[in-house]
Design a protein around this motif. Structure first.
Motif, short mmCIF file in Angstrom:
data_model
loop_
_atom_site.label_atom_id
_atom_site.label_comp_id
_atom_site.label_asym_id
_atom_site.label_seq_id
_atom_site.Cartn_x
_atom_site.Cartn_y
_atom_site.Cartn_z
N LEU A 269 11.59 -17.74 -14.12
CA LEU A 269 12.27 -16.50 -13.72
C LEU A 269 13.66 -16.44 -14.35
O LEU A 269 14.09 -15.41 -14.85
CB LEU A 269 12.43 -16.46 -12.19
N ASN A 270 14.35 -17.58 -14.32
CA ASN A 270 15.75 -17.56 -14.75
C ASN A 270 15.92 -17.47 -16.26
O ASN A 270 16.96 -17.02 -16.72
CB ASN A 270 16.48 -18.81 -14.21
N ILE A 271 14.93 -17.92 -17.03
CA ILE A 271 15.11 -17.81 -18.49
C ILE A 271 14.34 -16.62 -19.08
O ILE A 271 14.40 -16.40 -20.28
CB ILE A 271 14.77 -19.12 -19.26
N GLY A 272 13.64 -15.89 -18.25
CA GLY A 272 13.04 -14.64 -18.73
C GLY A 272 11.56 -14.71 -19.04
O GLY A 272 10.98 -13.74 -19.51
N LEU A 273 10.92 -15.85 -18.77
CA LEU A 273 9.47 -15.94 -19.06
C LEU A 273 8.65 -15.24 -17.98
O LEU A 273 7.49 -14.88 -18.21
CB LEU A 273 9.03 -17.39 -19.21
N LEU A 274 9.21 -15.10 -16.79
CA LEU A 274 8.56 -14.34 -15.72
C LEU A 274 9.57 -13.34 -15.18
O LEU A 274 10.79 -13.56 -15.26
CB LEU A 274 8.13 -15.26 -14.57
N GLY A 275 9.06 -12.26 -14.55
CA GLY A 275 9.94 -11.27 -13.94
C GLY A 275 9.67 -11.16 -12.45
O GLY A 275 8.55 -11.45 -12.00
N TRP A 276 10.67 -10.74 -11.69
CA TRP A 276 10.52 -10.69 -10.22
C TRP A 276 9.39 -9.78 -9.81
O TRP A 276 8.69 -10.04 -8.83
CB TRP A 276 11.83 -10.30 -9.55
N ARG A 277 9.21 -8.66 -10.56
CA ARG A 277 8.23 -7.65 -10.14
C ARG A 277 6.82 -8.22 -10.14
O ARG A 277 6.07 -8.10 -9.17
CB ARG A 277 8.28 -6.49 -11.14
N GLU A 278 6.45 -8.86 -11.25
CA GLU A 278 5.06 -9.35 -11.38
C GLU A 278 4.81 -10.51 -10.40
O GLU A 278 3.72 -10.65 -9.85
CB GLU A 278 4.77 -9.79 -12.82
N VAL A 279 5.85 -11.29 -10.16
CA VAL A 279 5.72 -12.43 -9.24
C VAL A 279 5.49 -11.91 -7.82
O VAL A 279 4.59 -12.36 -7.10
CB VAL A 279 7.00 -13.30 -9.34
N CYS A 280 6.29 -10.94 -7.40
CA CYS A 280 6.16 -10.40 -6.04
C CYS A 280 4.87 -9.61 -5.90
O CYS A 280 4.21 -9.67 -4.86
CB CYS A 280 7.37 -9.53 -5.69
N ALA A 281 4.50 -8.88 -6.96
CA ALA A 281 3.25 -8.10 -6.90
C ALA A 281 2.07 -9.04 -6.72
O ALA A 281 1.15 -8.77 -5.94
CB ALA A 281 3.09 -7.27 -8.16
#
Ligand code: FAD
Ligand code: DLZ
Ligand code: SF4
Length: 509
Positions: A269-281
């Motif tokens: 999440l912190n380096i940009g490989l994942l985003g909050w939206r897709e993780v929460c979805a």
């Protein structure tokens, strides 16, 4: 048209970065640089440096595939200027331009350095977050206290996550009272995803081992994801295998299981490989499809759109001075145990040992073992802050500093935490299996074998009585202390001072 340099930092590895929004058609050049300064301004853990450099190399390839021109400087390039600013100046000369576009870095140090360059710098907002600086300032304005819980409810409404119309799913915003079950040794655990280093990662591991020798930890055993596909695999693994138990065992600690049911997605999440939206979805879908209970999913989503966003909001709201605060006037040096020095404390040995091996410890290990000990022992918060920023794979100042200085060390005087997170050994005993193997006795309140947390806890409360006895949430503790007989109180203070003297002499505790 003049070429612009588009700077991409090692924790900005997403095609959605605002500085990339004009697209490759604009004929700009992306600048990426592996530099010694970023690995040494605090002595970062070799696995953290490995993660960042490997992920940078792979992201640069992704950008080239998407049509970008990328000027990439490897760490061992003989022309490497050694710092981000130095590299930008060098590239400005090479491409005959003074125009730079970048997305705001996550640290005041770098924001200031980049703004002071003799170049025309356009610094864009980091749109990877749910709350912009303006959103957070609006929320904070006029509030007497900035409690995360109210911010979180606003984020739930804003995103619609776990909402049934205007109401929170299950009729409650927060299911924490269902969480926090103690550790059980027989919990079924699959363990986190591990990735065998490929050629790119192996080359970086060799380079890091050579250039950052002497930093705490080694590259050995590096098994983190280093690209988007692998990070998505980590997310999928967590949602399927660990999320259902995330809430129940969120605060549990086991000596032979460093990760338990945690997601281990913070680095990505912190380096940009994942985003909050897709993780929460993904988490919400698991709940809606009946694959994970509400207490787990709500607890998880709260960490991301609540705590993570709130912590970032505090960092930027409070400004450059935030990291210099020391409300409790703690001045003791960070003891050697934090760098792997000898200790008889099984909990510290476990938390620091896994930090050395993996550059990871989960939240309760950071807060209630290493953080709790530093706070009780009165360690200089600046040194504690530097330690956390150095040793954790996910540590960037915007997220590390308010967690360490605010939540964990109360150095900000209670902006983040309404009361200090301190406990005696009994909390650690309840939530972990550490105490069984410890040279100290968690049941002993005084004496040579008394758990250091037990005596330091009362020493902390006693020495900060003026500040905390009026805190409604701490009154009971002071009443308990006052009811103890004077002889016992004296013995506790004297035993605590013996522990503190040993720390001051550099002797192991
Ligand atoms: P999980 O427990 O599975 O939680 C899921 C996600 O929620 C995390 O990946 C993270 O993105 C988010 N999250 C949870 N709690 C927090 C929080 N308090 N602040 C921000 N995000 C949160 N987190 C960092 O990302 N970087 C840090 O440098 C950092 N330093 C910390 C220092 C201290 C003293 C403390 C007490 C906490 C710190 N945290 C930090 C917060 C938290 O401990 C980590 O986010 C978490 O342990 C990461 O592991 P995970 O992905 O397995 O998290
Ligand atoms: C943490 C880090 C490290 C170790 N190395 C680099 C690097 O070589 N090049 C780079 O662009 N970024 C690196 N980073 C990430 C930066 O430290 C980070 O972007 C700032 O601290 C702001 O969050
Ligand atoms: Fe830690 Fe005290 Fe338990 Fe030992 S007895 S593991 S020092 S809490």
């Amino acid at each position: 048209m003049v070429k612009r340099l588009i700077l991409i930092l090692g924790d900005q590895l997403s095609p959605d970065m605002s500085c990339l929004s004009d697209g490759p058609e604009a004929s700009d050049v992306v600048v990426m640089a592996e530099v010694t300064d970023e690995g040494t301004y605090v002595p970062h853990h070799p696995q953290k440096i490995t993660l960042i450099l490997s992920a940078m190399r792979k992201f640069a390839d992704r950008l080239r595939d998407a049509g970008w021109e990328v000027a990439y400087t490897p760490l061992d390039d003989p022309d490497n200027a050694g710092s981000i600013c130095g590299e930008l100046l060098r590239r400005a000369e090479e491409f005959e331009t003074d125009q730079v576009v970048l997305t705001e870095p996550g640290e005041w140090r770098l924001i200031d350095a980049l703004n002071n360059l003799p170049l025309h710098v356009e610094m864009r907002q980091d749109t990877r977050f749910l709350a912009s600086h303006a959103d957070f300032e609006r929320w904070a304005e006029g509030r007497k206290s900035l409690r995360m819980e109210y911010f979180y409810r606003e984020m739930r409404r804003k995103t619609g996550l776990l909402m049934d119309g205007d109401d929170p799913c299950g009729g409650q915003w927060n299911f924490d009272q269902d969480n926090r079950k103690p550790a059980r040794g027989d919990l079924f655990k699959l363990g986190p995803c591990r990735f065998e280093p490929d050629d790119t990662v192996r080359a970086v591991m060799d380079l890091v081992a050579d250039r950052f020798d002497g930093h705490f930890g080694t590259v050995d055993g590096f098994a983190y994801a280093t690209d988007r596909d692998q990070a998505l695999e980590v997310l999928d693994h967590f949602i399927k295998n660990a999320l259902p138990c995330f809430g129940d065992y969120q605060d549990a600690m086991l000596a032979d299981d460093p990760v338990l049911y945690h997601a281990l997605i913070s680095p990505y999440l912190n380096i940009g490989l994942l985003g909050w939206r897709e993780v929460c979805a993904a988490a919400e879908t698991a709940y809606r499809e009946g694959n994970a209970p509400l207490n787990a999913v709500e607890g998880f989503i709260r960490q991301i759109i609540g705590w993570r966003e709130y912590i970032r909001g505090i960092y930027f709201l409070k400004g450059r001075e935030y990291t210099a605060q020391n409300t409790l006037n703690h001045t003791r040096d960070l003891p050697a145990v934090y760098w792997g020095g000898d200790t008889d404390m099984a909990c510290m040995r476990a938390a620091v040992g896994q930090t050395r091996d993996l550059a990871y410890a989960h939240h309760i290990q950071r807060l209630m073992v290493t953080g709790n000990f530093a706070l009780l022992a009165g360690i200089d918060p600046a040194q504690v802050h530097e330690w956390y920023l150095s040793v954790y794979i996910d540590a960037f100042e915007w997220v590390e500093a308010p967690n360490t200085l605010g939540m964990s060390q109360f150095a900000d005087g209670g902006v983040v935490a309404s009361k200090p997170y301190v406990s005696s050994g009994s909390y650690i005993d309840r939530m972990s299996d550490y105490c069984g193997d410890c040279a100290y006795k968690v049941g002993d309140k005084t004496g040579e074998k008394a758990c250091p947390f037990n005596v330091l806890y009362w020493h902390f409360l006693n020495r900060h009585r003026d500040r905390f006895q009026g805190n409604g949430r701490m009154g009971m503790m002071y009443r308990t202390w006052d009811k103890m007989d004077a002889g016992k109180r004296d013995a506790i203070i004297s035993d605590a001072e013996t522990v503190l003297d040993r720390l001051d002499r550099g002797d192991p505790v």
